[in-house]
Every structure is written in structure tokens, then in C-alpha cells.
Design a protein around this motif. Structure first.
Motif, short mmCIF file in Angstrom:
data_model
loop_
_atom_site.label_atom_id
_atom_site.label_comp_id
_atom_site.label_asym_id
_atom_site.label_seq_id
_atom_site.Cartn_x
_atom_site.Cartn_y
_atom_site.Cartn_z
N LEU A 230 1.83 6.01 6.60
CA LEU A 230 0.91 5.75 5.56
C LEU A 230 0.66 4.41 5.26
N GLN A 231 1.68 3.67 5.47
CA GLN A 231 1.88 2.28 5.21
C GLN A 231 0.92 1.55 6.10
N ASN A 232 0.83 1.97 7.58
CA ASN A 232 0.06 1.47 8.23
C ASN A 232 -1.32 1.53 7.88
N TRP A 233 -1.93 2.76 7.48
CA TRP A 233 -3.14 2.99 6.97
C TRP A 233 -3.45 2.27 5.88
N PHE A 234 -2.48 2.01 4.77
CA PHE A 234 -2.85 1.12 3.90
C PHE A 234 -3.34 -0.14 4.13
N GLY A 235 -2.23 -0.45 4.93
CA GLY A 235 -2.47 -2.10 5.65
C GLY A 235 -3.89 -2.26 6.17
N GLN B 31 -21.07 2.90 -5.70
CA GLN B 31 -21.28 4.19 -4.81
C GLN B 31 -20.64 3.90 -3.42
N GLU B 32 -20.52 2.59 -3.18
CA GLU B 32 -19.76 2.43 -1.79
C GLU B 32 -18.34 2.66 -2.10
N ARG B 33 -17.92 2.11 -3.19
CA ARG B 33 -16.51 2.21 -3.52
C ARG B 33 -16.08 3.64 -3.51
N LEU B 34 -17.13 4.62 -4.10
CA LEU B 34 -16.82 5.98 -4.35
C LEU B 34 -16.65 6.57 -3.02
N ALA B 35 -17.67 6.14 -2.12
CA ALA B 35 -17.35 6.65 -0.82
C ALA B 35 -16.40 6.29 0.15
N ASP B 36 -15.88 4.92 -0.08
CA ASP B 36 -14.59 4.52 0.46
C ASP B 36 -13.40 5.52 0.07
N GLY B 37 -13.39 5.76 -1.05
CA GLY B 37 -12.54 6.82 -1.77
C GLY B 37 -12.67 8.30 -0.94
N GLY B 38 -13.80 8.69 -0.85
CA GLY B 38 -14.42 9.95 -0.29
C GLY B 38 -13.59 10.29 0.93
N TYR C 267 -6.58 -0.79 5.15
CA TYR C 267 -7.37 -0.99 4.04
C TYR C 267 -7.37 -2.21 3.31
N GLU C 268 -6.19 -2.53 3.02
CA GLU C 268 -5.96 -3.87 2.61
C GLU C 268 -6.45 -5.26 3.34
N ALA C 269 -6.11 -4.92 4.66
CA ALA C 269 -6.60 -6.17 5.40
C ALA C 269 -8.23 -6.10 5.56
N HIS C 270 -8.74 -4.97 5.91
CA HIS C 270 -10.20 -4.96 6.38
C HIS C 270 -11.38 -4.60 5.17
N TYR C 271 -10.82 -4.24 4.20
CA TYR C 271 -11.82 -4.03 2.96
C TYR C 271 -11.66 -4.97 1.96
N GLN C 272 -12.46 -4.72 0.68
CA GLN C 272 -12.01 -5.90 -0.09
C GLN C 272 -11.11 -5.27 -1.18
N TYR C 273 -10.03 -4.58 -0.86
CA TYR C 273 -9.05 -4.19 -1.65
C TYR C 273 -8.09 -4.85 -1.52
N ASP C 274 -7.26 -5.36 -2.45
CA ASP C 274 -6.13 -6.20 -2.46
C ASP C 274 -4.99 -5.77 -2.63
N PRO D 135 -2.02 19.21 -6.97
CA PRO D 135 -1.92 17.67 -6.87
C PRO D 135 -0.61 17.22 -6.31
N LEU D 136 -0.65 16.17 -5.25
CA LEU D 136 0.31 15.58 -4.70
C LEU D 136 0.71 14.18 -5.35
N GLY D 137 -0.51 13.34 -5.78
CA GLY D 137 -0.50 12.25 -6.07
C GLY D 137 -1.59 11.59 -6.06
N VAL D 138 -1.94 10.16 -6.37
CA VAL D 138 -3.09 9.66 -6.75
C VAL D 138 -3.12 8.30 -5.82
N LEU D 139 -4.08 8.05 -4.92
CA LEU D 139 -4.07 7.05 -4.15
C LEU D 139 -5.07 5.97 -4.93
N VAL D 140 -4.48 4.83 -5.22
CA VAL D 140 -5.18 3.69 -6.09
C VAL D 140 -5.47 2.64 -4.89
N LEU D 141 -6.88 2.40 -4.88
CA LEU D 141 -7.57 1.26 -4.03
C LEU D 141 -7.83 0.01 -5.28
N CYS D 142 -7.04 -0.76 -5.16
CA CYS D 142 -7.40 -1.79 -6.48
C CYS D 142 -8.24 -2.75 -5.68
#
Lengths: 150, 1008
Positions: free
Chosen positions: B103-108, B68-75, B110-117, B187-194
């Protein structure tokens, strides 16, 4: 009533008695003033055959003005006796004297006097001191709890 | 005699009963044990199941939460207008660098502070348009597929475990479709948080809340006909997405879980080991969770319990068996006791039988313990009696017993009857011919059940022949022994003699003395090692056969020695001996003649020692002794001289000296005694108690006590110094200063006291005069003190009594002025005002006198005082009283001294007050306080530029009530400077002033 209160003046010098009474009058203090000429007379007034000590608050003076140098029993002795007795120990007592000796002042307070006033030679200042004293002890100062109960 | 020895019939029946009881008990115990174990096993299993279920439940709950938390992150990113605007810019305008950067900044983040690699933006074609970290290779096809689905459905979804094609890592992913809200949710695209499961998910799954050796949780999902393991396992590596199991292996908990079963099961896990497992499906996910633990670990505590039960059952069985056995045994014991009692009688008859069947050479007898004796065997024949002739009674038999043996026999019989000793002895019996025969006898008393003897059985045999042989043997052995002893003794004696001889030789050889033996002719026949050493010969051969003379230096010595030997048989003394090399030495020798048994001289022997060194030492010793004697003589002479010198000095001493020994005898007294006491030396020597008689009677006690203390040793201080009086021969009194010291020998013993007496009469007189002077001083002081207190009383009454009339004068003047104002007139009123002014001035004067006297009288309290600070506080007060005045104040910094702070304040009050007052008419007033030096002394000064004064009156300034100005000019009573002067004096200093009219004044004061 303010004027019902009795003032006891213990003073052997008739001149001083006269001047003190005059000072009272000048200050519009119309209370009854009882004068005792020496320490023995003063004690007799309280604890003698018809002493006021037993008569409750009606006979007790509201304030005592006490000279230190008195014939027979001196002022400090009188003060100690008054303070030692349950019936008289709360009566406000003001020492009124010509002496300014450190010893006399200290002993006076030690024996339980409430104020210590040195009689100034200048009558105007003397009258002023008496007025202040009367104002404080007869008007402003609340009666002791014991007398208020009656 | 035959009797049944087996168990009696009634005893075997209980044994069967006991066995039956035991078997029933055993069955009961076994059944109880089994049930107890079953019950606790069930209980235990239920416990384990509960635990497994609880853990599985807990994990499932947390997994759901995690999803649920992961889905919430996506939400957060889903339907985010800002984001979708950015994405549109990136997707549609690849050249928009700003959008890309943002956008890159935003991704960064997520990558740095959450558990998404990995964070990627896929466009609608599944091409990675932007990623963090930047420049990632193309995404796995599986993800592209799912992304398309997510894009279509417009929902945030989780991409389950997959293997990334670019780095072979296992990942999960949150897929967030980005829709263009402005354009009908295009639809513009899909954001993938791995997600890298190794970071949180795997450790979490593997964690087990209690310590366990085999427990683990695993996650599986169904893929077609297989159950796929999704995580790394505890006992097998590289399992995630690799380990698969066909769904027909139904005993495997993972398979059952993948099939969607829930609950508890026992089965075989991926290792083929029996396990116990709790199965749960994870809601809203393809996952099923297995919490499993090896059956072995589960049942390990149960095994222990089983063993406990078995041991318990064993113990119980044993106790039951033992109990039953015990009861059974007791019954048997009772039975056997009965048996044993009947067997006792049997034993008695058997004993008799056995005794009878002994060897025929012995004669057996039976005695009823009274008179009757029964003999078995040919006793009559053996003893030379006709048949039945030998006595058949105890009394009769006793007459045949040898008198010497009787006592022994009776004692033995008695001992056996009491049961104490065996009966076995030898005694003599007389036969019919009166011949004594030796018999050996043995016997025993037969006893009943209570141990009481009732019969005696015995056997006897004739041992006379044997006894005689023994006697003969003994005799011959003794003779042989005697011969042998003699031989041994002879041998010992011979041995001893040869030993003594050997010893003699040894002593001769080993002696440190030079031993030699000579024959009658004086030729050496034997010499020992010491002889060779002393005379310096290397071997005996050079010595043997040589005449004695050869070894003596002086022929005459040799003759003397031989002569002495021949006449007295011995010689002893020193002589000079000659060595082989011709050198000589002092020999101390002892020689005797040797005689044979008849007393004829057959030779000489001698023992000699080289005493050269000893003799030299003796000589040396004598020399020293002589020298010492000479020294003593010289010292004695010196002493005599020094004594003379001492006496000369002592005789001329000025003080009266004497010397008493430990027995108080006067050893010496100096002639000066006569000068002081009037008595001569001779008189003192003649009358030993003269000193006591001349000491003043009042001092005699102390004097004698002192002398006693000294001689007895109770108080023998090294030097005492005190005085006493004597009366001289002319009757005059003298004061004597007395000093004495103990005299001690080198060993510390007390040898008396040496006294030095000095006439100190003159000094004493002066001392007494001083004492008198001190006394009068004390008196004066007391008078002064009395005066002072009188003054105090005076001051007190001045303050009180003199003021009272003043008050009256003033008071009534005032009353007059008020009450009779209209009658007084202008002049009258003026007069009364003057009266009042005077009274007030007099009151002021009285106060000032009091102040002055108080300053003189009050006690000093010396401490460190900061004068600068005091001065400033006084100035502050003055300024307050006259705020309108503008004065230039200069006060030096850091003026400090030791003084009475109260008095210093009074002094400064007066001085600064004066300066303040006398500058009152100055337009630009200056007041200065500082310090200067006058010689070594520190001096303080207060300077002003005020009225000043005429130096002619400088001295009068400091007198009380002395004023240089009228009261109209400057107010005051003239007491201030007098006060300052007194304060300075009380501190050991003084005050003075310098000034000039209208040019100001400077007041100085010093302290100490």
C-alpha cells in the motif's frame, strides 16, 4: 504468316549463297529468299525503277542479310543508305561476313545494323548461326509498328 | 474739419450676426464631441466587460475540469477490489507488513507522480494508519469530520480549502471511502489525497491571459456571514483563508460573488480601490470566482480618448472662430479702404497748413509746378526790393540765381519731382544791390492719390552770415594745423636720428666680429664683447686705453698695418694676434681710418675674426688634394700597364674578337681575324665596312639587322648566340659562331658591343651530317609506316578472303557427307572428314596470325595493372571450362606493374593456358605464378609440373607456329608463346623459358 516474309540476301560469293540457302533449308526456314550480287543491285531492289520501297509492306523484306565486302557499293554503304531512308530504315538488317575486325563490327553497329554475325568456317556452326538468326528475326521478333498497322 | 471716426452703422450689424453663427457652430461641435465620446466609452466598456466575462468563463471552465480530474483520480481507487483488500489487511491486521509495504508503494506513486503532496489512509476512527510520505502526524480535525461523512455517503468527495493543523499549510483533499465489498460494503477507512494548491491551483488562478497591471482572479466562498478569500492575492499577502469580509459590504465584488451573484459589476475591492469585475459561481463547488481589474486601468485608454475628443473639439472651435473672424475682418477691411481714400484729401490740406506754420525766420513758398510762385513772408524786404518787387514767376526768380548753382538746383528739383531724392540744398541769390546771398532751401512735391505731383511747397532761409563765419574759422584752423605738422615732423626726424645711433651701437656690440675703435695715437677707446672673447679679456677695463700693439704678436705686423692705414685709409689681411694669456691665433682683420666732417683722421676702427681653424682646414684640404693628384698619377700608370696586359691577352686570343663603340667605330680587333677571314687587323681598321662585305650574301640581312638592333637598342640581349657564314679572302666559306655583349658605363650608358666570333665550320658540317641522317631516318620511318599499313590491309584480306574458300570447301564437304552418304562408302567419308578437319585447322591458323599481328599493331595503353587479379580471373575461366580438373594453383599476392592491361591479360592467358594444357596428363598438377629478381630487374614466372620440354629447343619455342608437340598430343597452333614474346618486347622486356622433358617448365617474362 511466317513463311510469307521475304528474306533479302546480299552476297557476291555464289558458294556462300548456296551454303546460306542450304543452311536456311536445314533450319526449316521456307521463306522466299531474294539474292542480290552486289551493293548496287541491292539498292536498286529498294529504290530502283520498280523498287519495293514504294510498294508498302508487301514487297519489303522481313530481314536483310548483308555481306560487307561487296562489289561496286560495299555493305556498310548499303546499310547507311537504307537507314537514311524513311521507308527502309526500320527493316532488321544482319551483317553476315567473314571479317572479325574490330573496326568492321563497330562501324556496322554505328551504321545501324541489328546484328553482326561472323561466318564460321565450320558449316555446322554456320548453319546453327543462320538458324538462330532466322528464329530471332523471323519468328520471335515482333514486326515493327509500321507493318503491324496494315 | 470734423468727420465721424467710429464704425459706420451698417458695419456693427454683421458683427452680431457673426457672433451668433459662431455660437451655433460651437454648440454643435460640443454636442457632437460629447456624443462621440459617450458612444466610444460605451463601446469600450462593453469590450472590457466581454473580456472580463470571457476570462471568468474560461477559468470557471478549467476549475470545473480540474475538480472533475481530481474526482476521477479518486475514482480509480474507489471500489478497487485489490486496494480494498489491501486496506482491509492493513486496517484489520496491523502486523501485516507485506500489505503495508504494498500500500505504501501505491501511495508513493501517487505522491511522486501526481500533484498530491500527502496521501493518507484513515481508518473509520479517523486515525492515520498509513501515509506517504511515511509517518505523517495526525490529520486535521476538519478532514476527519468530512472523511466520516464520505464514509457514510460512500461517495468520493473533495475536501475544500483547509488549513492543516500539523504544518499550517493550506490544502485541499480528495476523500475516497474504501468499502469492503465482500462484507456488504462495510466502510474500512478513507483514503485522503491532499493537494497543495500552491503547486498548480494558485498559479492557475492568478494567471491572466493578457498583459495587465492590475487584473487578477480570486476565489471566494461563503462562510456564515462572511465571504472568505481562498487564494493568495496580487496586492496583499497571506490572504488565503485569512482575509474575510462581512456580507453587508455589498459594494465589494467578492461579497457579491459569495452571495451567488453572477455578471458584471463595478465596485470597490479589498484595497478600497474602484474596480470592475466579472462574477461567476463554480458549479458543483462552494467557490465563486471574481475576475477583477482596476477601474483606473480600464478607463486609462478612455481618458486618452477623452483628451483626443477635447483637443479635436478645441481645434474645431478654433477653426470655426477663425473662419467666422476672417469673414468678418474682410468686411471691415473693405470698409476701411473706403475711409482711407477720403482721408487722403484731408492729408493734403493738412500738409500745407503745417508747412505754413513753420518758424517765421524762414520764408515759405508755393509753386504750382508751372510759372507761378507764391511767397509767404517778407521776401521783398530781405532781398532789398520794394513790396512785390522780388520776382513772382519761376523764370524771374531764376535770373537771380547764381549761374554756378543753376545746374545743381534744377537737378535737385527734378530729383524731388520724380520722387527719388529729397530736396535740400544751398545756393546763392543776388539781392537788389547785386550782392550774392547764400540761401538754404528745402522743398517737397505734393502728390495726388495716384502719386502724381500737383504742387510744390518749400521754405528758404538766408544763411549768408553763417557761411562767412564758417569761412573764417576754416582759415585759422588751417594755419594752426600747419604749425603743428612742422613740429611733429621735426620731432620725428630727431627720433629717427637717435634711433640710427642706437642701432649703430647695437650693431657694434652685437657683431660676432671683434670690433674695436682706437684714437689717433693708436690707443683703444672702444671694444665690443666679441673682441673681449677673442682676445681672452674678462672686462673692457683691461682693454680700453691700451695701444694696438699690445694685441698684435709681431711688432712688424703692427707697423705694416698702421702704415697701410695712414697711406691708403684701409687695410685687410691675416696677422698673428696675441691673447691676454700670451697665446696666439691667426686673425683676419679689416681696418679703416675714421675721419671727421672735414676729412681729418681722428682715429681707427677694425673688425677682426679668429680664422685659425679655417686656415688649418685650408691647409688640410690642400694636403688631400695633393695626395689625390699623386694617386691619379699612379692609377694612370697602372692603367697603362693593364692596357698593355689586356692587349697582349687580346692579341693572342684564338677567336676573332672585336670591339665597336656606340658610333659603330672599330676600337679594337684581335689579330686572329686573319686566321679566320684571311684579312689582317690593319685591313679591318682601314675599311670599316669590310665585315659587311665578307658576310655571306644570304646571311647579310640577318647580320645587319642584328647589329642595328644592338646599336639602336631595340634588342640588346645580354648575350646572343647564333651563327652566320663568311667568305674568306681565299673564297672559302666558314661558319662563324657569334657571341656579343653590350658594354655599358658605370652610369648604365651604352658604350658599344664586344664581339667574339668563332670558326665553327667543322661542327657545322657534323651537324649537317646528323641532319641528313635524321632526314633519311624519317624517310625510313615513313616507309615502315607504309609497310605496316600494307600489312594491316594484308591481314584484313587474309581474314576475309582466305576464309571464304575454306568455308566453301567445308560447306560442300559437309553437303556431300549428308546428301551422298550412301554413295561415298566408309573410306570416302573418312577422306571428306579429313578435308573438313584441315579446313578448320587452317581457319584457326589464319585467326592466330591475325591475333599475333594485332598484338604487334595495337596501341599501348600503359597504366597500373594488378597481375594477381588478372591471373586469378584467367584461372577461374579455365576451371569453368574444365571443372573436373584438380590443380594446385599458387599465385603470389600483390603482383603489380605498369603495363597495358589488355596485353598483359593476353600474355597471361597464353602462359597460364599453356600450363593448364600441358599439365593435363599430370595426376597432381601444380601451377605457380610469381615474381623474382634477376639482378635489378623484376621477372615474372609461370611454373608448372607438366610435360616440359627439351632445353635444346628453348629458342624455337617463341617462334610463331613452332610446336614441340603434335596436335594429337596437345592441341594448339603454336602462336601463344610468340604472342607472349611480342607482348614482353612491346613492354621493353623479354620472355624466355626453362624446362625438362616430363619435369615441367618455367616461363619467364620481364617488362621494361
Amino acid at each position: 504468316m511466317l513463311n510469307d516474309k521475304i528474306i533479302l540476301l546480299v552476297e557476291d560469293n555464289p558458294d556462300d549463297v548456296e551454303l546460306t540457302l542450304r543452311a536456311f533449308k536445314k533450319s526449316n526456314l521456307m521463306n522466299e529468299v531474294i539474292v542480290k550480287r552486289d551493293g548496287a543491285e541491292a539498292l536498286d531492289f529498294f529504290f530502283g525503277k520498280d523498287g519495293v520501297a514504294d510498294k508498302g509492306n508487301n514487297g519489303l523484306p522481313a530481314v536483310i542479310l548483308l555481306d560487307l565486302k561487296l562489289p561496286k557499293i560495299d555493305g556498310l554503304e548499303v546499310l547507311k543508305k537504307l537507314r537514311a531512308d524513311e521507308r527502309t530504315k526500320l527493316i532488321p538488317t544482319v551483317i553476315l561476313t567473314s571479317s572479325k575486325e574490330q573496326n568492321d563490327v563497330v562501324n556496322g553497329y554505328k551504321s545501324g545494323c541489328n546484328s553482326y554475325i561472323r561466318k564460321p568456317v565450320d558449316f555446322n556452326r554456320f548453319a546453327e548461326a543462320v538458324r538462330q538468326m532466322g528464329l530471332y528475326w523471323l519468328v520471335l521478333n515482333e514486326a515493327t509498328p509500321k507493318s503491324r498497322g496494315l | 474739419m470734423t468727420r465721424q471716426r467710429g464704425l459706420p452703422g451698417d458695419a456693427s450689424k454683421p458683427a452680431f450676426v457673426f457672433a451668433l453663427i459662431f455660437f451655433v457652430l460651437a454648440a454643435g461641435i460640443l454636442i457632437a464631441g460629447w456624443f462621440s465620446y459617450r458612444k466610444s466609452a460605451q463601446h469600450f466598456r462593453a469590450e472590457v466587460e466581454r473580456e472580463l466575462s470571457a476570462i471568468a468563463e474560461l477559468k470557471v471552465g478549467e476549475l470545473v475540469l480540474w475538480r472533475q480530474e481530481r474526482l476521477a483520480d479518486g475514482g480509480i481507487m474507489f471500489k478497487n477490489a485489490t486496494l480494498s483488500a489491501l486496506v482491509r489487511r492493513v486496517v484489520e491486521k496491523p502486523a501485516d507488513a507485506d500489505a503495508q509495504r504494498k500500500l505504501q508503494n501505491w501511495f508513493g506513486k501517487y505522491e511522486a507522480h501526481y500533484q498530491y503532496d500527502e496521501v493518507r489512509l484513515l481508518d473509520t476512527q479517523g486515525v492515520t494508519r498509513l501515509s506517504a510520505p511515511a509517518g505523517l502526524p495526525a490529520v486535521t480535525a476538519e478532514v476527519v469530520e468530512h472523511a466520516a461523512e464520505a464514509s457514510r455517503s460512500g461517495q468520493v468527495t473533495i475536501q475544500d480549502f483547509y488549513r492543516s493543523t500539523h504544518d499550517q499549510q493550506i490544502r485541499l483533499a480528495v476523500l475516497i471511502p474504501i468499502l469492503d465489498e465482500a462484507d456488504g460494503n462495510r466502510p474500512l477507512g478513507v483514503l485522503v489525497l491532499c493537494i497543495d494548491p500552491a503547486k498548480y491551483l494558485y498559479p492557475f488562478i492568478q494567471r491572466w491571459p493578457t498583459p495587465s497591471a492590475t487584473a487578477e482572479t480570486l476565489l471566494v466562498r461563503r462562510e456564515g456571514n462572511e465571504a472568505v478569500f481562498l487564494n493568495e492575492l496580487r496586492f496583499q499577502t497571506n490572504t488565503a483563508l485569512n482575509l474575510r469580509s462581512p456580507l453587508d459590504r455589498v459594494t465589494m465584488p467578492a461579497v457579491q460573488a459569495a452571495l451567488g451573484r453572477e455578471g458584471i459589476m463595478e465596485g470597490v475591492d479589498y484595497r478600497g480601490v474602484p474596480v470592475m469585475a466579472a462574477l461567476r459561481t463554480v458549479p458543483d463547488s462552494p467557490w465563486a470566482l471574481v475576475a477583477r481589474i482596476d477601474a483606473e486601468e480600464v478607463y486609462a485608454p478612455l481618458h486618452t480618448q477623452l483628451w483626443q475628443v477635447i483637443v479635436m473639439v478645441g481645434v474645431l472651435l478654433f477653426s470655426a472662430g477663425a473662419g467666422v473672424g476672417l469673414v468678418w475682418r474682410q468686411q471691415r477691411v473693405r470698409f476701411y479702404r473706403k475711409e482711407a481714400e477720403s482721408a487722403e484729401e484731408l492729408k493734403a490740406s493738412e500738409e500745407l497748413f503745417r508747412t505754413v506754420s513753420l518758424s517765421v525766420t524762414d520764408i515759405v513758398y508755393e509753386w504750382d509746378l508751372k510759372e507761378t510762385l507764391i511767397w509767404y513772408g517778407n521776401i521783398d524786404g530781405i532781398m532789398g526790393y520794394p513790396p512785390q518787387g522780388f520776382p513772382r514767376t519761376l523764370g524771374g526768380w531764376a535770373t537771380t540765381l547764381h549761374p554756378e548753382d543753376k545746374e545743381r538746383v534744377w537737378k535737385a528739383v527734378e530729383g524731388q519731382l520724380k520722387g527719388a531724392t529729397p530736396y535740400a540744398l544751398e545756393y546763392r541769390i543776388r539781392n537788389k544791390n547785386g550782392e550774392w546771398r547764400w540761401w538754404s532751401a528745402r522743398g517737397t512735391a505734393l502728390r495726388d492719390g495716384r502719386g502724381e505731383p500737383y504742387k510744390w511747397i518749400g521754405a528758404i532761409s538766408d544763411i549768408t552770415e553763417h557761411k562767412q563765419e564758417e569761412q573764417t574759422l576754416l582759415k585759422s584752423r588751417k594755419a594752426a594745423l600747419n604749425i603743428m605738422t612742422d613740429a611733429v615732423e621735426a620731432r620725428d626726424r630727431a627720433e629717427q636720428m637717435s634711433k640710427a645711433l642706437r642701432l649703430k651701437n647695437l650693431v657694434f656690440d652685437a657683431s660676432i666680429a671683434a670690433n674695436s675703435i682706437a684714437d689717433m695715437n693708436g690707443n683703444i677707446t672702444e671694444a665690443n664683447e666679441a673682441f673681449l672673447r677673442v682676445w681672452g679679456y674678462p672686462s673692457k677695463d683691461e682693454v680700453i686705453g691700451k695701444p694696438l700693439l699690445h694685441f698684435v704678436n709681431d711688432y712688424n705686423d703692427a707697423v705694416a698695418i698702421v702704415t697701410a692705414l695712414n697711406s691708403t685709409g684701409q687695410w685687410e689681411g691675416d696677422y698673428l694676434a696675441k691673447r691676454k694669456d700670451g697665446s696666439t691665433f691667426v686673425a683676419y682683420g679689416l681696418a679703416t681710418t675714421i675721419k671727421d666732417e672735414k676729412g681729418t683722421v681722428i682715429g681707427y676702427q677694425s673688425a677682426v675674426m679668429d680664422v685659425t681653424g679655417q686656415r688649418d682646414a685650408e691647409k688640410e684640404l690642400k694636403k688631400h688634394r695633393d695626395h689625390l693628384e699623386q694617386l691619379i698619377a699612379e692609377r694612370t700608370e697602372d692603367l697603362k700597364k693593364s692596357e698593355e696586359r689586356f692587349r697582349t691577352v687580346a692579341d693572342f686570343t684564338y677567336d676573332w674578337e672585336y670591339w665597336a663603340d656606340a658610333q659603330r667605330r672599330l676600337l679594337y680587333i684581335s689579330p686572329s681575324c686573319e686566321r679566320i677571314t684571311g684579312y689582317t687587323q690593319e685591313e679591318f681598321y682601314k675599311y670599316p665596312t669590310l665585315i659587311d662585305t665578307i658576310v655571306h650574301p644570304d646571311d647579310l640581312g640577318v647580320f645587319q639587322a642584328h647589329v642595328d638592333d644592338y646599336h639602336i637598342g631595340t634588342k640588346r640581349t645580354d648575350s646572343t648566340d647564333w651563327s652566320f657564314r663568311i667568305i674568306d679572302s681565299r673564297g672559302n666559306m666558314h661558319w662563324i659562331g657569334h657571341v656579343c655583349r653590350p658594354i655599358t658605363g658605370e652610369d648604365g650608358t651604352y658604350k658599344g658591343r664586344r664581339v667574339s666570333n668563332r670558326d665553327i665550320t667543322e661542327g657545322k658540317k657534323a651537324e649537317m651530317a646528323i641532319q641528313g641522317f635524321n632526314e633519311s631516318l624519317r624517310r625510313n620511318n615513313a616507309e615502315l609506316q607504309a609497310l605496316n599499313s600494307e600489312l594491316e590491309g594484308f591481314a584484313y584480306s587474309v581474314s576475309h578472303d582466305l576464309r571464304a574458300p575454306l568455308r566453301t570447301i567445308d560447306g560442300f564437304s559437309h553437303a556431300l557427307l549428308e546428301d551422298y552418304e550412301d554413295k561415298l562408302g566408309v573410306q570416302g567419308k573418312d577422306y571428306l572428314r579429313r578435308v573438313r578437319a584441315s579446313t578448320q585447322r587452317m581457319a584457326q591458323l589464319i585467326d592466330d596470325i591475325l591475333k599475333l599481328s594485332r598484338i604487334t599493331r595495337s596501341e599501348m595503353n600503359i597504366e597500373k595493372v594488378n597481375l594477381t587479379q588478372i591471373a586469378w580471373s584467367i584461372i577461374d575461366e579455365l576451371q569453368k571450362s574444365q571443372p573436373e580438373r584438380l590443380i594446385n594453383i599458387k599465385i603470389a599476392e600483390g603482383l603489380e606493374d605498369t603495363a597495358d592491361p589488355r596485353l598483359m591479360r593476353v600474355a597471361l592467358e597464353n602462359l597460364l593456358g599453356n600450363a593448364w594444357k600441358f599439365t593435363g596428363k599430370q595426376s597432381e598438377a601444380v601451377i605457380e605464378f610469381g615474381s623474382t629478381k634477376e639482378g635489378e630487374k623484376k621477372v615474372y614466372f609461370i611454373r608448372d609440373n607438366g610435360a616440359g620440354f627439351d632445353m635444346a629447343y628453348a629458342d624455337k619455342l617463341f617462334a610463331p607456329f613452332q610446336r614441340l608437340h603434335t596436335t594429337e598430343e596437345y592441341a594448339g597452333t603454336g602462336i601463344g608463346l610468340a604472342t607472349v614474346q611480342r607482348i614482353a618486347r612491346r613492354h621493353g622486356g623479354k620472355a624466355w623459358a626453362e624446362g625438362q622433358v616430363d619435369k615441367g617448365a618455367t616461363f619467364y617474362f620481364s617488362l621494361q
